[in-house]
Structure formats: structure tokens, C-alpha cells
Scaffold this active site. Structure first.
Site, PDB file in Angstrom:
ATOM      1  N   ASP A  39       9.408  -1.681  -7.703  1.00  0.00           N
ATOM      2  CA  ASP A  39       9.173  -1.543  -6.180  1.00  0.00           C
ATOM      3  C   ASP A  39      10.655  -0.968  -5.677  1.00  0.00           C
ATOM      4  OD1 ASP A  39       8.040  -2.153  -3.768  1.00  0.00           O
ATOM      5  OD2 ASP A  39       8.362  -4.517  -3.986  1.00  0.00           O
ATOM      6  N   ASP A  73       2.917  -2.624   0.772  1.00  0.00           N
ATOM      7  CA  ASP A  73       2.551  -3.798   1.715  1.00  0.00           C
ATOM      8  C   ASP A  73       1.436  -3.904   2.614  1.00  0.00           C
ATOM      9  OD1 ASP A  73       4.643  -4.477  -0.001  1.00  0.00           O
ATOM     10  OD2 ASP A  73       6.341  -4.329   1.334  1.00  0.00           O
TER      11      ASP A  73
END
Lengths: 436, 905
Positions: B505, B580
Site C-alpha cells: 500500500d 480508498d
């Protein structure tokens, strides 16, 4: 398929000589539906198939009943006898998946998984635990009976007190009414002069009245808990003010200090202060409504405690006014049943409200197994904190663990004798153990 | 005053969930973009110096001169195998080398001979191989036209927007130069954004080029943007931006940059598909304009009636901050040709372990080992399958990757072993920002080896991220990547086991206190500025991680690595997700065009966080998201730390059942998904694909992005509207039949079909003419289903034929590369269904067998005979449902890996 029978039979011989012949995965209770050699009717009645299609690894019945011993049906279930332990049903999808599910290893007959029969071991372990639990339950249940007794007498006492207070309240109100008449008559000439000072008075009176109200509570011979339940002190505060708990204590303390400065205030230690005397004093100050409020408050406080749902036998009443702590590596958690839950960092930092008493939230058949505390301090971009307290039977009253499964939603495990069931009921399926 | 306050409050409150646009640059705030965009179409100052032309067997070179400043450029033109033309433009003599992107192309692309057809003082005409394709190089002004027959396929610099800012010395004297064009503008030698200064030591270095696409009204690609599948024109706003950024709470339907960048655009009309691959890793902006964009349907019709229409045309312009112009023009002509052309340059989708195609359960964060164990048990208790449980950053010891929290995850191997016993797996996050902490082994080694990216002053670059102050390893270095890969060895990564995989990430890279939440452009990667390599960083992080997972198994096991940032070529290293997102219906809808766009540029293994990352979904939204995610390539539920729990069983038994059913549908289709990935790995074709890819001549499909195909044969129109009572799906193909996979109802193609829906509906259709293998015995993980039998769904087309494939291997190793697999061709023709070996040189054996064959659109036979390899014949029992024309063959029972045929009589 007869070879499966044979296999089952062979396997069973080692375990038990009284194995009853039936297709693999069929519980004894359903044996009569599977008659060797006779056409099989799906248990939902949907169709009838030749017997050799039972357990032939192809799903013919919509209800999965033709494949009790294979994984062919998506909705089937497999029965493991688990001699020595507890019989169980597992979903058909767990047959021959390489994972040992039945302790008697019968679910993995063709997967190559090296399963060990652990039923005896599990059985004896379970019996041990059961025994232990039964002992706990037994003692706990005795304690619970005591708690119920105590709660009963406590409740009666409180009810009597309430009645008493209600009578005296009524009495006072009557006297008050009489006095007011007297007073009004007497004071009429003074009224103008008095009004000149009224504003100055009012500021002071509010102060006085509040402090008096505190004293009345502590003097009214109410069985005061160690911690004053939040609701009581919150009463005058607007309901929506939910985050202020820690600060709410402060005004009271300040008032205590103020009291000592007041010459004419009753002595803190004087438990025999008569509400009547105070009422008279108030009369002089022309603030009888405050006095009434005070008595209302006493009543409501008692009424509230009486009205709490402390369980069918009020066995949870003993928790009222108590607090229980658990210390973890980071925090000290504090549960004050029927009041609030909080968390305080071990090494400095302020306390956080994890919720105030909300309600019992256990499942319908066991409502008193869960407590919910709600409307705690709000979370950033999240809900207000809340706590679910899971109650289990124990001899002692202890917080066992806390966790935060979701951010700001806490879970607390709490043991108390108050949830202990009568020991016999722990063995509802004791007979099932001896199926073989 | 009060109203001002109110307004301010309103802005703050309404802005709570939207992106703070002020954190990210507009074109106007990005000096080079503003500068370049200020150039308007017109006469190009560039001229080709034909006398400098050199033509060898493999390439043509030619100098270009900017008549305004006399700076010379070198044009290189290559004809590449597979109908690709490569155009490279660099400075002839740059002050210092300009960055050329390495490692993205899988090899130096093989060339084909170019030949000169004609030449005069105005230009040259070259032949591009056999297909009557020519490239015309015009000298004054310089432009390139690629022709086929009499049609111009694509023109370069036709609008005169070629611009090449040459490297120069900075002059501090107030310049009264003869070359007025070189006047110093703001932002050339330094610029600032918010509180961040960019020192720009090399000065202006941008490159830009325009492409005209005659006859094209639909362009696609250039992910990652949260926008429609069909790209919009950008005349009235910002260009599409490609600059890998960690955008907090991104907004939908706009051209802002997101986490990844693939500078590849596809242009399509009913006759032809072409593609442009702009190989540049610096910040890039793409402008799109069209001469038909403003026209209404009526206006277009009027044009048509009056015959006055000019040809529709789309014009595209690429602008990059640094590097060179290196562009691959893929000439199709079909969509599938484009996929194979692009795959020949950057490679195909990696072939993941089968289990990675199953369901993934993630949350920020599963708190501790007990939590993991309970969630795992919850799936069994509610009989919902899953393969992977994920741990986010909280599992580490203080955000030190490769470590475990000593209290919450005290015995990771025990936990992993618990999963092994259920045949399940775990993913733990490993981000590229490294906590600056002298007690942290990883940091110390990187520092001592000098592997950190440097700041402009030569010290280790430090930024703020999850662990606090963090360094960023220089993944552009091969030696750094090799070291990083070695950290995944079982003896290095303590607590790791074979069933632990990795998630990268924050690899844009995310720098909380950096400009636009990323790294300063003047940070240094050896001799190169971060400006030059920015969009490559995440690509390299995933590359190194995947290599680590391969190495730890001695090269035996396929890796599985998920990345948030990506670039062209990232498909070779694993999966990506759309970052996200939020628990909103529009975010569910956008997951479709976002993954379709990625698929078009090679990245097939795409998914969106099921349920939405930020915020808490309504139960209806959660169920719909599971139903949609179950039919997208990467199927993972994920949730923000601050959201309430949302494991599938927390919403009442009815919803648990709905989610269970969606997940089970995924598991039954795993054989088909796996086969699609095998194909994608071979061909580079997208798995989740827009309808127009299969129906390129049907304009009705060109803008559809609320439904999609999986492979060729499954069409999915998920329900993405709140409170929906029905959806209208377009079923393409006038000669096609489509079978509802749940009811087996038959529908004709080339129609808009209204489908009434309930909460349990997932509209999915199987194409008539296809054969799809499923495994209907859904177990608790995909690995548990390995040896289970297949059910074949044969959907007949109007000609009563069908074909499909069945691919089987061990599901997790590279042994398929050693020909250890089964690939069968299944075909139904003349009432005979047969299985033929498509890979006779491959060898693998399976325990799986064929338990059922369902033929859709069949008529009732009198007899069904199975013939197996040995010539043995046997009768197969069957059932026929006349109302739906469904023939079910009961338990033919042959092994899935052998030759057989079934004859209907």
C-alpha cells in the site's frame, strides 16, 4: 452402495460392536427412511429414486437427503456419531475436504487426510469442563439465591422508604401550603420593600438551594451508592449533554466548599436535619418550589432504583452502585453496572466515557446475558463510543476481558453469579451421549 | 459576519467526505502544464531536416529543428513486429541525458524492416510492412501521418503542438536575448505549491505532442481516474492527469489523478481500434477534444441528412514534465490485436494462484490473533467460504513492516498454521515507507547500504507516514530490489510461512507531509530526479515484492501481491485495487468503469473494496456490493478502522444468506475465472471487458459501463441502484442468444432487456455458443475444492453449437510453465459434445471428473451415449425440462482430463 456399508461396518467394529447398519452420514433417528434395497424417497417427498442412488456421489434430491454421506449436495448435512464425545451434524461440503471435522474421523473417509480419532479425549476434556462448570454453576446459583433474597428485602426497604418520603412530602406540601397562606398574609406589607432586594437575593439563593438539595440527598437516608449514579446528578442537566460526565462532578465539589462558608447552612454531619426545617427556611426566602423539587428528586431517585430491571429475581440489584475494574497493559477499564463504563490510560491522560447504561440486549430467550452501554464520548468521524457487556456465570463478580472489535465499540466479558442457571439444566442432551 | 461563519461551516460540513481539492494541483498550478497548455494549435515551429535522414533495416532517424530557437531534436522511427510503430523524439545533443523509462518493456521490441517508397523536398513516404500501411513524414512543418490505403489512421503534430523544452543552463542575467522565445517564465526554475518548494535544478524539461484520430469518437484508457469508461473531452476543464497520488476520499467523475498511472489510450470506431502508449513516467496530462463533442444527437442527425458533416475526429495531446517522447502507436485493427500488441511490449497479466481469485476478507484491522481466529471461525459457523484473511498496518510492531506486534500477534506462525489447517491463507501489509529507528533492522540495513532515496541536498530523504518519520527505499535500483526481495525469505521475515502473502500500500509513494501527499520532485534517485521516475515507484515496489515471494519458495510458487500504485507493466506482478473508496452507491457504480479501464490497458486483476472503505454501508449497499464484487476479478471486502464491523453475518440471517449466496456463486465459477486468467496470461486480453471489445461494430455498446463481460461468455449487469426494482441490460449481438444463468431463460441479442430484480438478484447471462465449467460443490476454501467434479454448462447458439475450454493445473506453482497442465477444448456440434486435448505436449492428471452436463436450449434426446478413450460406450441418464429446454445429463462420470464424447440421439 454396499461396499460403503461394509467399510462403515469394518470401521465401526473397532469402535463399537453394536453399530447399527445405515448409510454413511445418516443419524440413528433417520435410519428408518433409508431401507436397504427399497426405493428411497427424498425426505422432502419431492421424488423417489432407486436405493443405489443413495450416497452414490450425485445429488438427486433437492433437499440433499439422498447424499448424507457424500459432498454431492450443496445443502446436505453429514452426521458424525463421535462415539465418546458428542454427535454432530456438519455441512456435506466438509466431507472429504482434507480437514478433520468429526472427532471420529468419519468425515474424511476418502481424502487422504490423516485424521486421529480424538473423541475420547475431547469427551473426557468436555466432561471435566462440564464438571467444573457445574460446580461453578452450583455455587453460583446458591449465591444467586442469596442475591435474590437480599434484593427482595432491599427492595421492600426501599419501597417502604419511598412510601415514607412520599408521605412526608405530602405532609410537607400541606404544611407548606398552610404556611404560604400565613406568609402571604404576613408579608403583603413588606412585599414592595422586598422586591427591591429580590434580584440580589436570587443569585445567592440559587446557590444555596442547589447546595441544600445536595445535602438533602445525602441526609435523606437513602442508601447512597459509593458513586452517585450518573442519572441522579444529571437530572438538572439537559439530557443531550452526554459527553460531560467527568466535568459534572466538579460543580458539586465546589458547592460543598461553598456550604462551609454559609453560616446558616445545616451542618454536613447532621443526619437528623429535618426536611421540614429546611422547608421553613426556604419559606422565609420565598422559594418553596425549590424545596418541592428536592423532595421530588428524592422520590424519583428511589423510584428509579426500584424501577430498574434488575432481572426476574432482582438478582442484579447488588451490582447497582458498584464498580469493577480491569487493568490491561495500556488502560484501566471500569464497569459501573447500570451506570457507565469508562477507560483511563494507565500512564496519565483523561478518562473516556465508553457508554452509559442503556438496556439489556441479550437474545429473546436470554435477555439478561448482555448489557448495552451507549452514548459515550464521540469518536472522530465515527459513532459515540458504546460497550456491550457479556455476562457469564461465575462465583465471583469480575471483569474478565475487554476488547474493541470495531473502532469505538467495546466488548467486555463479565462474570457474576447472578446469571448462573440451575445446574441440572446444563445437561440438556446428556442422553444423546450414549447413542451407541 | 454570521452569514460568513455559516457559509464557512456549511463548506466544512459538506466537505467532510469529499476530497480536499486544494491539496492537489490543477493544470494551472503545475507550471509545465500551464506553460504547455498555453500553446495553441497552429503552425508548428518544427521542421524535419530530410538531409539528415538515415534509414537502416530497422529504423529511420531524422533530425528536427525548432526554427524559433534552432534547437535540434532527433526523431527515431521504428516499425515493430505486430503492427506497431514506435516514434522516439529526444534532443539531438542534450546538456545531459534525459530519462528514458527502463524495465517497463519486457524486452527491446523486435523490429521489422522499413522501406522508402518515395521522397521529395516536402517529405518522405515509408512503407510499414505488407498491409498497405504507410507513414508520411512531412518536412515543413514537421508532421507524421500513418495511412492505410487512403485512410489516415493517425496523425502526429498535425495541430502543431509538438513541444520539447530543451535542457539549458540557467542564466541569472536579465536576458535581452535574440531568442525571445526563451524568456524565463515563472515556474521554469523553481515553483511552489502550498508550502512546498520544488527547486527544479534542471529547469524546464517538458515534452508534448498531439495526435489526431480521424473517424474516432470514442477513446478509452489512461487509468487511473474515477470516471466513466468512455473518456470525456477536456476542453472545458483540466486535462486527465497521470500522477500517482494518495488521494484522501477521492471524488468521482473528474479527471484528477489517482493512485496509479498507465499512459495508454485506446481509440475505437466501428471499423478499427488503435492505441497510443506514451512511455513516460513523469507527471503527465492528457487533453482530449473532439469535433463532435458539443453536438447534440439532433445536430449530428442534421449533419447526416444534409451530408454536411465533417468527419468526426478526436484530438489528443500528451504533456509530460520531463523525459523524452517515446510513443508506441498500436494499429490494431481489432481490439484483440491491440491487446496482443500492448502485451508484446509490456507483458501480460501474471497468472495468480487459484486461491487469489476466491474471496478475500480484509479490514483495517483485525486486532489480534484471537480476532483472526474468531473471524475465521465465523465464516465456518455461517458456512461462507473464504480463502484469504488480511492484516493491515496495525499488525506490525509500531508500523515496522516485516515485524509483528509482540502482544497482539505474539505467535504469527501459530496463527498461520491455524489457517493452513483450514486450507486458508493470509495477506499482511508491507508498505515501502520505512520507520526511521536505529533499533529497526530493516532501516539500519537500508541506511547502511545507502539504499534510501536522497533529498536534494544529498541526505536520506525523510517524510512523514504511518510510522512517523520514514525513509523511502530507492526501488528504482536493481540492487535495492534484490535486497528487498531477499527480506521475504522465511528466515528473514520472522513469523512468515508459505501461506502468508503480501500487500503493498502507500506506494505512490504516499508522504503525508510532502507536496500533494507525495514525494518532493527534486528528491534524488541516483542521478535522476524523482520527477523523472515518479509514476514508476509503485511498479517497482510490487516488482521487488513479487520477486521476493517467488524467491522464498525457490522459484516454485506463484506469488500474490496487491498494489495500490501502478504503471504500465504492473500487470506482470499481481493485483491492483481502486484504493480508498467510500461506502456510497456511486462508488459501487464507478468500480465497473474503473476496472474496465484498467483491463483495457492490460491490468486485469482489478477490484474495488467491497462495502466501501470509508464510511459504513447500508445493508442493502453491502449486499449489492458483494453481488457485484463476486463478479469482478479481485474480490475483497475491506473497511476503514473507524467503521463498525461488517463481517457478512452481522446483518441478520436474511442478509447473511444473500451474501453467502453471492460468495458461493463466485466459488462455483472459479474454474471459469481461473481459465480466464490463464487466457489473460497468454494473450493480454482483459478478463473483465467492456461490451465493445466483443462487439466492436455495435455502436450501442461503445459507452456502456454499467455492465460488462467476463471473458467472452458471461455478461453481468450488477444491481448498483439503491432500491432497484429492475435493471435494463443491453444484450449485444443480433445473432446471439443469452441465457439467464439462474433461471436458464433464453433471450435474444441486440436488445435492451428489462430484468425485474429482488435483493437476491444478480443478473448474469451466458452467451449461447459457449461452454462454461463450474464446480458446484462449494467448500470452505477454494483449495478444499481442488479435486471436486465439474458441471459443464453448455449454452447452444441458434446453430446449435457451442464451445469452451477447460484448464486445470495444480493451482499454485509455476509448473504450468513446464507444461504440467490440462487444456481441453470442449465443443458441441451436431449433437455431439466432445472434449479434445488442446495441449498434447502438456501433462497433468486430475482426480476431478465430470459429474453433470447441463445443455441449455436443447431438445429432448431419446438416448445419450458416452464414449471414452478406450472406445467404451455407456448410456447416460438424463432429465429434460421442456419448459426451459434444459437437458441435464446425470453423472457421466468421466475424468476431466481425458478424451470423451457424448452423443445425443
Amino acid at each position: 452402495m454396499s461396499y460403503q456399508y461394509l467399510l462403515l461396518l469394518l470401521l465401526s467394529l473397532g469402535v463399537s460392536a453394536v453399530e447399527v447398519q445405515r448409510p454413511r452420514g445418516v443419524p440413528l433417528s433417520k435410519r428408518q427412511f433409508y431401507e436397504e434395497g427399497k426405493p428411497f424417497t427424498c425426505l422432502d417427498g419431492s421424488r423417489t429414486i432407486p436405493f443405489d442412488r443413495v450416497n452414490d456421489d450425485y445429488c438427486d434430491c433437492e433437499d440433499g437427503s439422498d447424499e448424507p454421506g457424500t459432498a454431492a449436495c450443496p445443502n446436505g448435512s453429514f452426521h458424525c456419531t463421535n462415539a465418546g464425545f458428542r454427535p454432530a451434524f456438519i455441512p456435506s461440503s466438509r466431507i472429504n475436504d482434507g480437514i478433520c471435522d468429526c472427532c471420529d474421523t468419519t468425515d474424511e473417509y476418502n481424502s487422504g487426510a490423516a485424521c486421529q480419532n480424538t473423541c475420547r479425549e475431547l469427551g473426557s476434556k468436555e466432561r471435566e469442563i462440564m464438571k467444573e462448570m457445574a460446580e461453578i454453576a452450583k455455587e453460583g446459583f446458591l449465591l444467586k439465591q442469596q442475591l435474590i433474597q437480599e434484593a427482595k428485602s432491599g427492595l421492600e426497604e426501599k419501597k417502604a422508604k419511598l412510601a415514607e418520603v412520599q408521605v412526608s412530602k405530602k405532609d410537607l406540601e400541606d404544611k407548606l401550603e398552610a404556611l404560604r397562606t400565613v406568609k402571604e398574609t404576613a408579608e403583603q406589607p413588606e412585599k414592595e420593600a422586598k422586591e427591591r432586594h429580590l434580584k440580589a437575593w436570587e443569585g445567592k439563593l440559587k446557590f444555596e438551594s442547589l447546595s441544600t438539595f445536595t445535602i438533602i440527598i445525602s441526609n435523606a437516608d437513602i442508601p447512597a451508592p459509593v458513586e452517585t449514579p450518573q442519572e441522579e446528578t444529571r437530572e438538572p442537566v439537559p439530557e443531550n449533554d452526554s459527553e460531560q460526565y467527568p466535568e459534572e462532578d466538579i460543580p458539586e465539589e465546589e458547592e460543598d466548599d461553598d456550604e462551609e462558608d454559609e453560616d446558616e447552612d445545616p451542618d454536613d454531619g447532621d443526619y437528623k436535619v429535618s426536611p421540614v426545617r429546611i422547608s421553613i427556611r426556604f419559606m422565609k426566602d420565598d422559594h418553596e418550589f425549590l424545596f418541592n423539587l428536592d423532595l421530588h428528586f428524592v422520590c424519583r431517585n428511589l423510584e428509579k432504583e426500584i424501577s430498574f430491571d434488575f432481572g426476574p429475581g432482582a438478582e442484579f440489584a447488588y451490582l447497582y452502585g458498584q464498580c469493577y475494574e480491569l487493568s490491561t497493559s495500556e488502560y484501566i477499564y471500569r464497569l459501573c453496572p447500570f451506570n457507565r463504563v469508562s477507560q483511563k490510560p494507565k500512564y496519565g491522560g483523561s478518562e473516556t466515557n465508553l457508554g452509559s447504561w442503556g438496556k439489556w440486549t441479550g437474545p429473546e430467550d436470554n435477555v439478561y446475558s448482555l448489557m448495552k452501554y451507549e452514548h459515550g464520548t464521540g469518536c472522530w468521524q465515527g459513532p459515540n463510543r458504546s460497550t456491550t457487556v457479556k455476562l457469564t456465570c461465575g462465583k465471583e463478580t469480575v471483569v474478565l476481558s475487554t476488547s474493541e472489535p470495531s473502532r469505538c465499540e467495546y466488548l467486555m466479558e463479565f462474570t457474576t453469579p447472578a446469571v448462573c442457571q440451575e445446574p441440572q439444566s446444563l445437561y440438556p442432551d446428556a442422553h444423546d451421549h450414549t447413542e451407541l | 459576519m454570521a452569514s460568513v461563519l455559516l457559509l464557512w461551516l456549511a463548506v466544512c460540513l459538506s466537505g467532510t467526505w469529499a476530497v480536499d481539492k486544494g491539496n492537489f494541483k490543477t493544470c494551472d498550478q503545475s507550471a509545465f502544464c500551464k506553460r504547455q497548455r498555453a500553446l495553441k494549435p497552429g503552425e508548428s515551429p518544427y521542421r524535419a531536416l530530410l538531409e539528415t535522414m538515415e534509414l537502416t533495416n530497422t529504423r529511420l532517424t531524422l533530425q528536427l529543428i525548432n526554427d524559433n530557437n534552432k534547437v535540434r531534436l532527433l526523431l527515431e522511427l521504428y516499425r515493430l513486429q505486430g503492427n506497431i510503430t514506435r516514434v522516439k523524439i529526444n534532443e539531438l545533443k542534450p546538456l545531459k541525458p534525459r530519462y528514458e523509462v527502463p524495465d517497463v518493456l519486457i524486452r527491446e521490441p523486435p523490429t521489422e524492416p522499413l522501406s522508402l517508397l518515395s521522397q521529395d523536398e516536402n517529405g518522405v513516404v515509408l512503407s510499414l510492412g505488407a498491409e498497405s500501411q504507410r507513414v508520411i513524414v512531412s518536412a515543413r512543418p514537421f508532421r507524421l501521418d500513418i495511412m492505410e490505403g487512403r485512410d489516415v489512421l493517425m496523425s502526429l503534430n498535425s495541430r502543431g503542438l509538438l513541444a520539447f523544452e530543451h535542457l539549458r543552463m540557467r542564466s541569472f542575467e536579465p536576458l535581452r536575448s535574440k531568442e525571445e522565445e526563451e524568456k524565463v517564465e515563472d515556474g521554469m526554475w523553481e515553483e511552489s505549491f502550498k508550502s512546498h518548494a520544488d527547486s527544479k535544478p534542471s529547469g524546464p524539461s517538458a515534452v508534448s505532442l498531439d495526435f489526431s484520430l480521424p473517424g474516432v469518437e470514442h477513446v478509452y484508457g489512461i487509468p487511473e481516474h474515477a470516471d466513466t469508461l468512455r473518456l470525456k473531452t477536456t476542453d472545458n476543464g483540466d486535462p486527465y492527469r497521470l500522477y500517482n497520488l494518495d488521494v484522501f476520499q477521492y471524488e468521482l467523475y473528474n479527471p484528477m489523478a489517482l493512485y496509479g498511472a498507465v499512459p495508454v489510450m485506446l481509440a475505437h470506431n466501428a471499423q478499427r481500434t488503435t492505441g497510443i502508449f506514451w512511455l513516460n513516467a513523469a507527471e503527465t496530462w492528457v487533453d482530449i477534444s473532439s469535433n463532435t463533442a458539443g453536438k447534440t444527437v439532433f445536430g449530428k442527425m442534421l449533419d447526416y441528412v444534409q451530408g454536411s458533416s465533417e468527419t468526426p475526429q478526436t484530438d489528443v495531446r500528451w504533456i509530460s514534465e520531463s523525459g523524452i517522447i517515446d510513443v508506441f502507436i498500436m494499429l490494431g485493427p481489432t481490439p484483440k490485436d491491440i491487446f496482443s500488441q500492448y502485451a508484446s511490449l509490456t507483458g501480460t497479466q501474471s497468472f495468480p494462484p487459484l486461491s487469489a481469485l476466491a474471496y478475500h476478507q480484509c479490514r483495517w484491522n483485525y486486532n489480534d490473533q484471537k480476532d483472526v481466529q474468531e473471524v475465521d471461525a465465523g465464516f465456518d459457523e455461517h458456512d461462507i467460504p473464504y480463502d484469504f484473511i488480511w492484516l493491515d498496518i496495525e499488525h506490525t510492531d509500531g508500523k515496522r513492516y516485516f515485524t509483528w506486534d509482540p502482544h497482539k500477534f505474539a505467535s504469527p506462525k501459530e496463527m498461520l498454521q491455524g489457517l493452513v489447517e483450514k486450507k486458508r491463507k493470509m495477506v499482511a501489509i508491507v508498505d515501502p515507507h520505512i520507520k526511521v529507528d536505529s533499533n529497526y533492522k530493516i532501516h539500519n540495513e537500508i541506511r547502511s547500504k545507502g539504499f534510501y532515496i536522497k533529498n536534494k541536498d544529498g541526505g536520506d530523504y525523510e517524510g512523514w507516514c504511518w510510522p512517523g518519520s520514514a525513509g523511502y527505499p530507492d526501488f528504482t535500483r536493481a540492487d535495492m530490489r534484490a535486497w528487498w526481495a531477499s527480506m521475504f525469505a522465511y528466515d528473514q521475515y520472522e513469523g512468515s510461512m508459505e501461506n502468508l502473502y503480501t500487500w503493498n500500500d502507500m506506494n505512490e509513494p504516499s508522504v503525508f507531509n510532502g507536496p500533494e501527499v507525495t514525494m518532493h520532485k527534486d528528491a534524488m534517485h541516483g542521478a535522476w530526479e524523482h520527477r523523472d521516475v515518479h509514476n514508476l515507484y509503485g511498479f517497482y515496489v510490487q516488482m521487488a515484492t513479487a520477486e521476493g515471494l517467488i524467491q522464498r519458495s525457490g522459484g516454485v510458487e506463484r506469488p500474490f501481491v496487491l498494489t495500490r500504485a501502478f504503471f504500465a507493466g504492473s500487470q506482470r506482478y499481481g493485483a491492483v485495487w481502486t484504493g480508498d473508496n467510500a461506502a456510497e452507491w456511486d462508488h459501487l457504480k464507478i468500480s465497473i468503469p474503473m476496472c474496465l479501464s484498467l483491463g483495457l490497458v492490460g491490468i486485469s486483476f482489478c477490484g474495488a473494496d467491497v462495502g466501501g472503505f470509508f464510511k459504513s454501508p447500508s445493508t442493502e449497499l453491502l449486499v449489492r456490493w458483494y453481488q457485484t464484487g463476486a463478479y469482478q476479478p479481485f474480490f475483497r471486502a475491506h473497511a476503514h478502522l473507524d467503521t463498525p464491523r461488517r463481517e457478512p453475518w452481522l446483518f441478520g440471517p436474511e442478509n447473511t444468506a444473500l451474501i453467502r449466496e453471492a460468495v458461493r456463486q463466485r466459488y462455483t465459477l472459479l474454474p471459469y475465472w481461473y481459465q480466464q486468467f490463464y487466457q489473460a496470461h497468454q494473450t493480454g486480453e482483459p478478463i473483465m471487458r467492456p461490451l465493445w471489445v466483443e462487439y466492436p461494430q455495435d455502436p450501442a455498446t461503445f459507452a456502456i459501463d454499467d455492465e460488462f463481460l467476463i471473458g467472452r461468455d458471461l455478461l453481468v449487469h450488477p444491481v448498483t441502484e439503491e432500491g432497484a426494482r429492475g435493471v435494463t441490460a443491453y444484450l449485444p449481438g443480433k445473432d446471439e442468444l443469452w441465457f439467464d444463468v439462474h433461471t436458464f431463460q433464453k433471450h435474444n441479442g441486440a436488445q435492451n432487456l428489462y430484468i425485474p430484480v429482488t435483493m437476491s438478484s444478480i443478473p448474469v447471462f451466458q452467451r449461447g455458443g459457449s461452454i462454461i465449467p463450474r464446480k458446484l460443490r462449494v467448500r470452505r476454501s477454494s483449495t478444499c475444492m481442488e479435486h471436486d467434479p465439474y458441471t459443464l454448462y453448455v449454452a447452444l447458439n441458434p446453430q446449435r453449437t457451442a464451445e469452451g475450454e477447460l484448464y486445470i493445473d495444480d493451482g499454485h506453482t509455476f509448473n504450468y510453465e513446464k507444461k504440467e497442465f490440462i487444456l481441453r477444448k470442449l465443443s458441441f456440434t451436431k449433437n455431439i459434445l466432445s472434449s479434445v486435448n488442446m495441449a498434447p505436449d502438456a501433462q497433468f492428471s486430475t482426480r476431478s471428473w465430470i459429474e453433470r452436463i447441463i445443455i441449455l436450449g436443447a431438445s429432448k434426446p431419446s438416448k445419450v451415449t458416452l464414449k471414452t478413450a478406450g472406445g467404451q460406450e455407456s448410456q447416460v441418464e438424463f432429465e429434460f425440462d421442456a419448459s426451459m429446454s434444459v437437458l441435464t445429463l446425470r453423472k457421466p462420470g468421466m475424468n476431466a482430463g481425458v478424451d470423451w464424447s457424448v452423443t445425443l440421439q
